[in-house]
Design a protein around this motif. Sequence first.
Motif, mmCIF file in Angstrom:
data_model
loop_
_atom_site.group_PDB
_atom_site.id
_atom_site.type_symbol
_atom_site.label_atom_id
_atom_site.label_comp_id
_atom_site.label_asym_id
_atom_site.label_seq_id
_atom_site.Cartn_x
_atom_site.Cartn_y
_atom_site.Cartn_z
ATOM 1 N N SER A 27 -31.476 7.639 7.648
ATOM 2 C CA SER A 27 -31.943 6.282 6.811
ATOM 3 C C SER A 27 -31.653 5.117 8.024
ATOM 4 C CB SER A 27 -31.186 5.732 5.775
ATOM 5 O OG SER A 27 -31.263 6.733 4.558
ATOM 6 N N THR A 65 -32.280 0.675 4.158
ATOM 7 C CA THR A 65 -32.638 1.034 2.796
ATOM 8 C C THR A 65 -33.939 2.187 3.108
ATOM 9 O OG1 THR A 65 -34.238 -0.745 2.474
ATOM 10 C CG2 THR A 65 -31.904 -0.860 1.750
ATOM 11 N N LYS A 86 -35.295 5.415 3.897
ATOM 12 C CA LYS A 86 -34.953 6.736 4.093
ATOM 13 C C LYS A 86 -35.942 7.562 4.924
ATOM 14 C CE LYS A 86 -32.394 6.920 -0.198
ATOM 15 N NZ LYS A 86 -31.728 7.569 -1.338
#
Length: 257
Positions: free
Chosen positions: A16, A19, A21
């Motif tokens: 990641s 935030t 991924k």
Amino acid sequence: MTTSRQAVSVENLHKSFGTNKVLRGISLSASKGEVISVLGSSGSGKSTLLRCINLLEIPNSGVIRVAGEEVEMKTGRRGGSMPANMRQVERIRSRLAMVFQQFNLWAHMTILENVMEAPVHVLRQDKVEVRKRAISYLEKVGIGDKLDAYPIHLSGGQQQRAAIARALCVEPEVMLFDEPTSALDPELVGEVLQVMRDLAEEGRTMIVVTHEMGFAREVSSRVIFLDQGLIIEDGSPDDVFNTPKTERFKTFVAAMM
């Protein structure tokens, strides 16, 4: 999962950026002599996967093995994952070679000096032997007459072929290609793809991120399709292209063709 014939493998790889991924549990293995084409739209995680294999990016979790040797990881001071043994990382990187979208040749060095740089100054190999090997690989990729030229004097296709010779000169067990033709003018793409076809025919182990559908169909032993950080297609070129499992891949191929 057996690793006896595997040149490289990853298991349950996650990565990641904040935030976002990018990789969400990728498992992949390449046997010796296998050519794997990795397809996917922009942002699907293709380049990040290659960079994690080469440890240019450190995954948040998961297992990486090269020639059966697992990369040792530990938890860093800030809680993230990091290599536990940098000497091991250096050793493992010496078994891999990566060819990037951009050629990344040193502008102040001749083509021959560029190809010799890593074996001589990073791997500490004998300069005379490296020079012979470098000339041989430059001849193999068709630019043996450009030894003393500087990158600025070469076409984009010639520069990328020099970059491939540079990768070959470290004599890697696995070659990683990150969209090696994407920065080239269309008329120069073919000369680079031909070099890659020749390497595949020699039995080189290659993982190739590409948008070249013809290469993926004709040269690959396996084709993988990434979507939103997951592998959603994985099989032989015939199986993947002729009987795709997902509508997403059908849409992707239709757009690419």
